[in-house]
Structure formats: structure tokens, C-alpha cells
Scaffold this active site. Structure first.
Site, PDB file in Angstrom:
ATOM      1  N   LYS A  58      -9.858  21.277  -7.731  1.00 17.48           N
ATOM      2  CA  LYS A  58      -9.766  21.736  -9.127  1.00 17.48           C
ATOM      3  C   LYS A  58      -9.441  20.571 -10.059  1.00 17.48           C
ATOM      4  O   LYS A  58     -10.046  20.419 -11.123  1.00 17.48           O
ATOM      5  CB  LYS A  58      -8.713  22.825  -9.250  1.00 17.48           C
ATOM      6  CG  LYS A  58      -9.095  24.146  -8.589  1.00 17.48           C
ATOM      7  CD  LYS A  58      -7.949  25.137  -8.651  1.00 17.48           C
ATOM      8  CE  LYS A  58      -8.301  26.451  -7.988  1.00 17.48           C
ATOM      9  NZ  LYS A  58      -7.169  27.423  -8.030  1.00 17.48           N
ATOM     10  N   SER A  74      -3.906  23.214  -9.270  1.00 18.41           N
ATOM     11  CA  SER A  74      -2.952  23.907  -8.407  1.00 18.41           C
ATOM     12  C   SER A  74      -3.623  25.102  -7.752  1.00 18.41           C
ATOM     13  O   SER A  74      -4.584  25.667  -8.298  1.00 18.41           O
ATOM     14  CB  SER A  74      -1.726  24.359  -9.205  1.00 18.41           C
ATOM     15  OG  SER A  74      -0.743  24.920  -8.354  1.00 18.41           O
ATOM     16  N   ASP A  75      -3.113  25.478  -6.596  1.00 18.84           N
ATOM     17  CA  ASP A  75      -3.636  26.650  -5.908  1.00 18.84           C
ATOM     18  C   ASP A  75      -2.535  27.235  -5.036  1.00 18.84           C
ATOM     19  O   ASP A  75      -1.649  26.512  -4.563  1.00 18.84           O
ATOM     20  CB  ASP A  75      -4.847  26.290  -5.045  1.00 18.84           C
ATOM     21  CG  ASP A  75      -5.605  27.535  -4.598  1.00 18.84           C
ATOM     22  OD1 ASP A  75      -6.375  28.084  -5.417  1.00 18.84           O
ATOM     23  OD2 ASP A  75      -5.416  27.968  -3.450  1.00 18.84           O
ATOM     24  N   GLN A  76      -2.604  28.539  -4.840  1.00 14.05           N
ATOM     25  CA  GLN A  76      -1.619  29.216  -4.000  1.00 14.05           C
ATOM     26  C   GLN A  76      -2.321  30.162  -3.039  1.00 14.05           C
ATOM     27  O   GLN A  76      -3.207  30.928  -3.439  1.00 14.05           O
ATOM     28  CB  GLN A  76      -0.625  30.003  -4.850  1.00 14.05           C
ATOM     29  CG  GLN A  76       0.474  30.686  -4.036  1.00 14.05           C
ATOM     30  CD  GLN A  76       1.409  31.482  -4.932  1.00 14.05           C
ATOM     31  OE1 GLN A  76       1.070  32.565  -5.380  1.00 14.05           O
ATOM     32  NE2 GLN A  76       2.577  30.935  -5.196  1.00 14.05           N
TER      33      GLN A  76
END
Length: 204
Positions: A58, A74-76
């Protein structure tokens, strides 16, 4: 006497309102751009590896369009017994997720990456959060889902709202990671990239 050059512009490569609200706490001016990234897991990819790969992808996607900027990605991914649990999207899938997590420990793998194409800077960090869910009845799950409608949240649990009542414990060294952006790690990466919230923020 020469003055220091102005800081590079900052871009959040995410359209998540949760991440935008968290980043606002650092009082740095920033813009928001959609990263347009394929989030399909790769075969055999662990939840932690998936979160880290997507966070970096990203940031890189937006950095290619804005090479002079410092970009945050960011990623979760929720990790239930090694299986990735993503955003439910629907009431039915959210109900299934919460039933599966009832009485269990789930690790929310939250990754952040900071990239600047012009300077060549690229670094990332992982902030795992261990969350223990209470034994939940179907009525509790239904009442929670109707109240919060957390269909855009990984694992359907919004701890900043009524979702806190789903939980028995939260274990983390970066408290905002569960909401979607680990600000302690984000601040550290930004300083490495040359942007210090305490030196370049609105209150500095």
C-alpha cells in the site's frame, strides 16, 4: 544562517477513517490517498506475513504516484489459530466470525510501513495484539452487531466502542494497534524517515 529544509509532505495510503483519526493525533499535516492494492492472500501465507506484505504494498503503491512524499501504509489481519480473519462485510459473516472467536485468543496482526521513493527510505514494523474473547452467547453477539455494525473491521471487533464488552483481555505494547494504526511504531518509522511529530507537528 541557513535554515533547515521544510519537511517532506506526508500521505496516509489508506481510506480507513479509523487510521485517519489515529494519525491526526500526531498533529502532522497529511493527505489521504487510496492505495488501490490487491489484498488477496497468497497460498500458505501467514496472517502476520500477509499484514506486512500488504502494508508495504500500500505504501509503495502511493509512493510511486507521489515520489517526493513520505507515505504510510498499514494493514491488519486477525489471526485465529493461524487462519486469517478479514473484514466481514456482512452481518452474517460477522456473526460467524464472533462465534468462531468466542472463548478464544485471537492475535490481531497490525503492520505499518513507511516509504519515500525519492530518498529510497522503506521500513516496516509489526505490532501484534493478543485479544482474549469472552464466551459469547448468540444474543450478545446479535445485540453487539446491531449496535455497532462493525462490518469494516477485521474480526468484527471494535474495541473502541461497545466491542470492549466482548473481551476478557487485551495484551499489547502499542495501544492503538488494535484500532488499526500502531502509533508508537508509526512515530518511530517517521522519525527514521526524517519526520518527527514533536519537531514538525502543528504544536512544534
Amino acid at each position: 544562517m541557513s535554515s533547515s529544509p521544510p519537511p517532506r509532505p506526508l500521505i496516509l495510503g489508506s481510506t480507513s477513517r479509523y487510521r485517519r483519526e489515529l494519525l491526526e493525533r500526531l498533529r502532522l499535516p497529511f493527505e489521504v490517498r487510496s492505495p488501490e492494492t490487491d489484498e488477496t492472500p497468497q497460498p500458505g501465507e501467514s496472517p502476520a506475513a500477509l499484514a506486512q506484505r500488504l502494508a508495504l504494498a500500500k505504501a509503495q503503491a502511493v509512493a510511486r504516484q507521489h515520489p517526493q512524499a513520505i507515505v504510510i501504509g498499514s494493514d491488519q489481519v486477525a489471526d485465529l489459530d493461524g487462519r486469517p480473519i478479514g473484514k466481514p462485510g456482512t452481518h452474517e459473516r460477522a456473526r460467524e466470525q464472533l462465534r468462531a472467536m468466542s472463548g478464544k485468543a485471537v492475535v490481531f496482526q497490525t503492520a505499518v510501513a513507511v516509504v519515500c521513493a525519492d530518498s529510497g527510505f522503506a521500513a516496516q514494523a509489526l505490532a501484534p495484539v493478543r485479544v482474549v474473547f469472552r464466551e459469547l452467547s448468540d444474543l450478545e453477539i446479535e445485540n453487539y452487531l446491531r449496535a455497532e455494525q462493525p462490518y469494516d473491521c477485521a474480526g468484527s471487533a471494535k474495541s473502541e466502542g461497545l466491542g470492549i464488552a466482548l473481551l476478557a483481555a487485551i495484551e499489547s505494547d502499542d495501544p492503538t494497534a488494535l484500532i488499526g494504526l500502531p502509533l508508537i511504531r508509526t512515530g518511530a518509522l517517521l522519525r527514521q524517515a526524517g519526520l518527527d511529530p514533536l519537531l514538525h507537528g502543528a504544536s512544534a
